[in-house]
Design a protein around this motif. Structure first.
Motif: not given
Length: 115
Positions: A13-14, A16-17, A20-21
């Motif tokens: 999840k990190l 993926d974040s 997308d940043a």
């Protein structure tokens, strides 16, 4: 206590974040470095590479890291899950010693944008 699977899911999840940043945060994620995350209460280490704005976990190892990664994290599984969920402030956790982050000075300066 968080499980190995929950910790791996939190790292995904990190990643993926990070992908997308945008802006300054995105530039901080564009490092190309080896990375390890030692989950102290499970005595498990996730090892891989941060590249192209993602964390690619390549190995899950029993015990502490076998090799010294360029970026090294250590924390409990519950703290990893809470950090990724936004329930634990990274800067406060790092300052209090709940989370350990070790890296070269230039990498630390870039990574601070993620905080």
């Amino acid at each position: 206590m968080a499980t190995t699977e929950e910790c791996r899911a939190a790292l995904d999840k990190l990643s993926d974040s990070m992908r997308d940043a945008e802006g300054d945060v995105r530039s901080a994620t564009e490092l190309d470095r080896s990375v390890s995350c030692h989950i102290t209460d499970l005595d498990v280490t996730f090892a891989g590479r941060m590249a192209d704005g993602r964390i690619d976990v390549r190995e899950t190892l029993e015990g502490p890291p076998r090799e010294k990664a360029e970026i090294r994290l250590a924390m409990t599984g519950d703290d990893l899950v809470a950090l990724v969920a936004g329930e634990l402030n990274f800067a406060r956790a790092w300052g209090s010693g709940r989370v350990r982050l070790e890296a070269g000075l230039r990498d630390l300066l870039r990574l601070r944008k993620l905080l």
